[in-house]
Structures are given as C-alpha cells and as structure tokens.
Design an enzyme around this catalytic site. Structure first.
Site, mmCIF file in Angstrom:
data_model
loop_
_atom_site.group_PDB
_atom_site.id
_atom_site.type_symbol
_atom_site.label_atom_id
_atom_site.label_comp_id
_atom_site.label_asym_id
_atom_site.label_seq_id
_atom_site.Cartn_x
_atom_site.Cartn_y
_atom_site.Cartn_z
ATOM 1 N N GLY B 148 -20.726 -34.466 -24.799
ATOM 2 C CA GLY B 148 -20.218 -35.081 -23.571
ATOM 3 C C GLY B 148 -21.340 -35.442 -22.615
ATOM 4 N N TYR B 154 -29.771 -33.139 -22.474
ATOM 5 C CA TYR B 154 -30.045 -32.369 -23.690
ATOM 6 C C TYR B 154 -31.441 -32.650 -24.243
ATOM 7 C CZ TYR B 154 -25.747 -29.890 -24.905
ATOM 8 O OH TYR B 154 -24.707 -28.993 -24.959
ATOM 9 N N HIS B 160 -30.043 -28.650 -19.934
ATOM 10 C CA HIS B 160 -29.515 -27.899 -21.086
ATOM 11 C C HIS B 160 -30.591 -27.572 -22.111
ATOM 12 C CE1 HIS B 160 -25.834 -28.985 -19.295
ATOM 13 N NE2 HIS B 160 -25.467 -29.988 -20.052
#
Lengths: 213, 213
Positions: B148, B154, B160
């Site tokens: 998502g 990422y 993250h």
C-alpha cells in the site's frame, strides 16, 4: 504495570512455555498484573478474512484497511479480535513469546498481528497516526524468542544473517509503527541441543532480565 | 516448465488476484504448465500443530523438526501438506503472490511455509542439506508482491526501511535456504490509490516481466 504475554507455541512442555510461565511468576511476584493470550490453547484464528467483519462496509470491494477502520469505529469486528484489543488496551507492556520459524514468527502469531493490530486501533494511516504518533504510544513491547540455530548462524556474516535484522519487521515495522517503545529482544539460541542445566540457566537469565525491566 | 503459484489474498477482485490470473494466462500462452494453490479458496490450514502428524513419533516431547522428519519419512503428514508437497516437487518455478502485511507475508502464507517446507522435505539440517545443498535445489522461486505504501517509504532511509531487506527472511532464509534460486522480486507499490489505467499498466509490466523469465 499491566503485562500481556502473547504466547505462540504448539507444545506445553516447550522452552517457550517455560519462558512464558517464568515471566508470569516473576512479574506477578514483583506486583504486576499479568494476562496471557495462549494462541494455541485459544485455537486463535490465524487467518484475516471477510468473517472478521460482521457488517462489511463495502461488499463489492473488500479493502482490509477500510473494513478494519469501519469495524473499529462501529464495534463490528469479530468478537475474538475485540477481546484481544481489550487486553492490548489494558496492557502497559506486551511480551511476544514465540519460537523463530523461518527467521520469523509462527503463522498463528502473524495472524494475531494481522487481525488485532487493525487500522483505526493500532495505527491510522489516513490521519498520520503511525510511529511516534501511533495509537498504541505509551506502551512498551518485548520480543522474547528462541532459535534452534547457534547465535553465530544468526549473526552479521553468518549463513542466516543477523536475526535482529530479520525481526525488524516486528520490532520496527510493527511495534514501533504502532507507537510502542521496543524493549531489547531476549534471545535463546541452540534450543533443542541444551541439557536441563542449560535450560535452567536460560530461565534464570530471563528472570534476571525481567526483574531489571 | 512447471509453475506453481502460491497465492494468498482474501479477495478475488484484488490486484493480487489479477496478478495471479495474468501470470496463469501469460505462462500458459508461453507453453508452460501452471498450477495454483489459492490458499484462501482452499481454506488452507495456517497453523502448524500436532494434528499435522498422523502418527507422532514422540508423544512425550513434541519437536517440530523431529515430527516433520518422521512424517516425511513415513508418509504420515496430514494429507493437505502432502498434496502441497506433490505440487512443489512437480514445479520448476514457484511464484509467491501476496500482499505485504506488516512488512511480511499474510499469516496464511506463513503457515504454508511453516507446514509444507518441512524438515526432511525442503531441508535436512542433520545432514547439512541446506542452502546450496537444500533439498529443493534445481528449482527457482519468484516473489510477486504488492504494498500500500509508496516505494520511497519502503526504501533505505525511508520510514519503513528497505522492503527487500524485510523480505530477506523469505528470499534468503526460506527460498535460498531450501536450495532454490531466487528470481528478482516483482513489486507493485501504491496499491489502493491507483486508477484503472495504472492498474493495467502494472499488469502489463508483470506480463513483460514474466515473458522474459
């Protein structure tokens, strides 16, 4: 403080069970309140699916975050999820007690994370409530885990790589993502080749660790 | 070649379903044989427990690796595990198709790994059959996954962390651990905020990717 142990091992005579039991007794002796979610004993449903949402807000397009947000808002999540959420709300400290399988958590524990740490309960991405602003901020969490391999296998440069690196998806992208503070992980390696004396030494080491929390 | 797609998403109208369907049609068009393990549709049992072992070799002390070794040797693993093992044996290429939940696999897919890639079938630690010597050597595996978050979340330095780093427990400590060769991961980011044109572009990109395998 209030402590919730989320415990995932299929066998009651395992080292994980002994670590869980030791934590219960040590923490209670120290005056803390302790609850245990024994996921295997509870036959906890591991799989997030449409049955988790008693009144789906959108039957045409199933969006996990959307259904979780609505389920939290309306109190229409499955009762087993709500029961776990109540325990999480109650707790000041969460302890995740599990064996490392495939450098990660057993499926039943991953299912607890998938289902219980729902959008709208643990984080709210739409409102930027994540990491320091995560909805579980103010709580702490401890990973207590066991591995069959020796520690050098699970170190930087070892064949499996650093285990702390593998568990980052739990300690950073789950615990810290929800706003909780991570307590340093407690590891026991070489499980399965230890004799009783070594097992007892590890239980003593865990007891000391918990007393210093 | 023979391709097994291990597919884990609760909703048949998801992008993951579309990616799975596209893989089936592209690979079949190219003359390959394709089987799909649709874990949600199969209601695949996610939780490794004592019921997996029809004739436990040790009722006093339940050791997962020990029971798996005996179950493989004696053909006494639960029938659903054996059925998946047959598909894995048949396959030259495994494709893991799933959404990233908590920087990791959904519980139902973790359960497939925990239960199917058993000691004695996928690896044999006692005999040093792991990594290059893993029992599934000669096969390849591809991770095809959706997130998502946008890719910058990422990435190295993003909030993250690098998603390839988080998935190492799958591509290195699972796929490579069993002796399989890893095909570079196919990622789709920003799922949930894409319009139909963007979704179609991602499906086309996957199709091209698969054609070049």
């Amino acid at each position: 403080m209030n402590v919730l142990i989320i415990y995932a091992h299929p066998y009651p005579a395992s080292l994980n069970a002994a670590l869980k039991d030791r934590a219960v007794s040590v923490l209670q002796d120290a005056g803390h309140m302790v609850k245990v979610s024994d996921l295997y004993a509870m036959k906890f449903k591991a799989v997030l699916d449409q049955n988790d949402f008693l009144k789906p807000c959108n039957r045409d397009y199933f969006s996990v975050p959307g259904e979780q947000m609505a389920g939290v808002r309306n109190g229409t999540l499955a009762p087993d999820i709500q029961a776990e959420m109540h325990k999480v709300k109650w707790a000041d400290l969460l302890i995740f007690q599990f064996p490392i399988w495939w450098s990660s958590t057993p499926a039943i524990l991953k299912g607890w994370i998938d289902r219980v740490l729902a959008q709208g309960f643990a984080v709210n991405l739409a409102e930027g409530k994540l990491y320091q602003e995560g909805l579980l901020s103010g709580k702490k969490a401890l990973i207590s885990t066991t591995a069959g391999s020796p520690p050098e296998f699970y170190s930087e440069g070892g064949p499996h790589g650093d285990i702390n690196h593998h568990l980052m998806s739990l300690w950073h992208n789950t615990i810290e993502f929800c706003g909780m503070e991570v307590v340093p992980t407690f590891y026991v390696f070489n499980v399965g080749v230890m004799d009783d004396l070594q097992v007892n030494a590890e239980l003593e080491r865990y007891e000391e660790y918990l007393r210093l929390l």
